[in-house]
Motif scaffolding. Structure first.
Motif, PDB file in Angstrom:
ATOM      1  N   LYS A  29     -22.641   5.060  12.040  1.00 34.75           N
ATOM      2  CA  LYS A  29     -22.351   3.811  12.691  1.00 34.75           C
ATOM      3  C   LYS A  29     -22.828   2.769  12.155  1.00 34.75           C
ATOM      4  O   LYS A  29     -24.049   2.933  11.681  1.00 34.75           O
ATOM      5  CB  LYS A  29     -22.847   4.025  14.211  1.00 34.75           C
ATOM      6  N   ASP A  34     -13.654   2.459  10.769  1.00 29.94           N
ATOM      7  CA  ASP A  34     -13.021   2.289  12.022  1.00 29.94           C
ATOM      8  C   ASP A  34     -13.480   0.829  12.460  1.00 29.94           C
ATOM      9  O   ASP A  34     -14.893   1.127  12.862  1.00 29.94           O
ATOM     10  CB  ASP A  34     -13.328   3.443  13.102  1.00 29.94           C
ATOM     11  N   THR A  44     -13.014  -0.655  15.078  1.00 25.75           N
ATOM     12  CA  THR A  44     -12.905  -0.674  16.394  1.00 25.75           C
ATOM     13  C   THR A  44     -14.299  -0.139  17.108  1.00 25.75           C
ATOM     14  O   THR A  44     -15.135  -0.756  17.797  1.00 25.75           O
ATOM     15  CB  THR A  44     -11.630  -0.139  17.267  1.00 25.75           C
ATOM     16  N   SER A  45     -14.497   1.280  16.547  1.00 26.41           N
ATOM     17  CA  SER A  45     -15.745   1.973  16.871  1.00 26.41           C
ATOM     18  C   SER A  45     -17.036   1.718  16.105  1.00 26.41           C
ATOM     19  O   SER A  45     -17.939   2.179  16.214  1.00 26.41           O
ATOM     20  CB  SER A  45     -15.252   3.451  17.275  1.00 26.41           C
ATOM     21  N   ARG A  46     -16.698   0.803  15.013  1.00 24.74           N
ATOM     22  CA  ARG A  46     -17.650   0.424  13.960  1.00 24.74           C
ATOM     23  C   ARG A  46     -18.121   1.813  13.472  1.00 24.74           C
ATOM     24  O   ARG A  46     -19.437   1.810  13.355  1.00 24.74           O
ATOM     25  CB  ARG A  46     -18.583  -0.262  14.761  1.00 24.74           C
ATOM     26  N   ASN A  47     -17.283   2.649  12.847  1.00 24.35           N
ATOM     27  CA  ASN A  47     -17.868   3.953  12.491  1.00 24.35           C
ATOM     28  C   ASN A  47     -17.402   3.780  10.897  1.00 24.35           C
ATOM     29  O   ASN A  47     -16.243   3.419  10.403  1.00 24.35           O
ATOM     30  CB  ASN A  47     -17.194   4.990  13.097  1.00 24.35           C
TER      31      ASN A  47
END
Length: 426
Positions: A378, A357, A359-362
């Motif tokens: 993360k 992800d 956007t959330s840097r996950n």
């Protein structure tokens, strides 16, 4: 100079018997081609598949005494199922030939049937030559070396993997191979160039068959059948080829008669042939272009695409000293196009499904063979440094990694050189 027909009218009994057997076997082998490629024709393919799926296990159990469940046809064309299927088709062909011969009132040479069988096999062979050739022409069958290929020790490669990497390294050689197959396929579609097409195709398929044998590639059955078909197509021309290449005698021209007496039928055949050729060329080209664009779309690669080495690895706030006995500590992480591998200190690999992800840097990594083994991390990137922090099962992890520039591998960096003062063999 008198023209001569290429199809024997004075076959002896053995030749007639062989033709009947060959006819029955290859019709069984090739069916339902080309019916499965016409509208609603996929039902023929389904019915044929279900028939062999029912009959082959019966033959396996009663003749070969194999009572285990057979592996159905898959990426390998050389499964036990495939071999028993070929054996079953040969048995049926022998039975059909016997009935055909016993029920025949007089000896027949089947000259017309001989012509139609060659026409059918010409198009069957041309179809697969164009199919495989277009896949190579657009560099889809052998796409490009993966990051996994680059870090796999040479000695750990399988013979098939070694050959696959050989083809994947060079787009130019792959394209050359594809063009050779396409030329053979196109020449087979026209009667005036059939002899040349069969010669080209036989040479190409002999090379493919030998590669399959030499590198344990599981397409040995299929490639050998295509090679034999090319030889059979050449069979009417064996005398002229022998005269030309070996005996240094004149090769008499071959008469090319119309398929039908009625002009309308010949026109209808020409229209069908034109539609069929255009259908193949358009279908193969558009499909391969689409595949090529998907395979070479750099934007579709994962954001963390690359090879990473471990700088530090902490579990529950404590940095772990790398020991070969530690089953958790990482040695490398490889994020490739379609999956991610974690390489442990003992060089064992675990393959994970990658969900990133941006956007959330996950980063979520789920083990393919165990959906409960999940890394939830993360990530933060800074130049070539990647920091991961999160959980795995009950443990909290903090990992620092360095990204390796994979373009600096010798294999990718060396490139092509017209001039070599010394052999660069490493």
């Amino acid at each position: 100079m008198t023209k001569t027909t290429s199809f024997p009218d004075n076959q002896n009994f053995i030749q007639t018997l062989f033709f009947r057997l060959f006819f029955c076997y290859y019709i069984l082998y090739a069916f339902p081609f080309p019916l499965e490629y016409i509208p609603f024709g996929h039902y023929f393919g389904m019915w044929t598949y279900d028939f062999w799926k029912w009959l082959v296990p019966i033959v396996a159990e009663n003749i070969f005494h194999i009572d285990k469940e057979l592996t159905l046809p898959n990426g390998s064309g050389d499964t036990t199922f495939n071999y028993i299927q070929v054996f079953t088709q040969l048995l049926i062909a022998i039975l059909a030939t016997t009935i055909w011969t016993l029920s025949s009132n007089k000896r027949k040479t089947h000259s017309k049937l001989y012509i139609y069988l060659i026409v059918y096999l010409r198009y069957y062979l041309a179809f697969y030559m164009l199919s495989y050739g277009s896949s190579k022409l657009f560099v889809n069958q052998f796409s490009s070396l993966s990051l996994f290929d680059l870090i796999t020790p040479y000695g750990d490669s399988s013979p098939m993997g070694l050959m696959w990497n050989f083809m994947e390294y060079s787009d130019s050689y792959t394209i050359f191979s594809g063009v050779s197959e396409i030329i053979g396929g196109l020449l087979l579609m026209f009667r005036r160039t059939t002899k040349l097409g069969a010669l080209v195709t036989f040479g190409v398929m002999l090379n493919v068959f030998m590669m399959n044998l030499s590198y344990d590639i599981p397409v040995k059955l299929f490639s050998s059948h295509l090679m034999i078909i090319a030889l059979f197509i050449l069979s009417p021309h064996l005398k002229s080829l022998t005269n030309f290449f070996i005996l240094n005698k004149p090769a008499m021209p071959v008469s090319i008669d119309k398929y039908f007496v009625k002009r309308k039928l010949n026109i209808a055949g020409l229209i069908f042939k034109t539609i069929f050729i255009l259908f193949l060329l358009i279908t193969f080209t558009t499909n391969q272009i689409r595949r090529h664009n998907i395979n070479r779309d750099i934007a579709s690669y994962p954001e963390l695409y690359g090879i990473y080495t471990i700088n530090s690895f902490s579990k529950n706030g404590k940095e772990i000293i790398p020991l070969a006995t530690d089953s958790l500590h990482w040695k490398k992480m490889v994020v490739d196009k379609y999956s991610t591998a974690i390489i442990k200190l003992d060089d064992s690999k675990e393959y994970y499904k990658n969900e990133t992800d941006t956007t959330s840097r996950n980063l979520k990594l789920t083990l393919y063979r165990d959906s409960l083994s999940v890394y939830n991390l993360k990530y933060q990137k800074s130049d070539s440094i990647l920091n991961l922090e999160g959980t795995y099962l009950q443990d909290t992890l903090k990992i620092e990694l360095t990204k390796k520039d994979h373009t600096q591998f010798r294999l990718l960096k060396r490139g092509f050189n017209w001039i070599n003062e010394y052999p660069y063999n490493r």
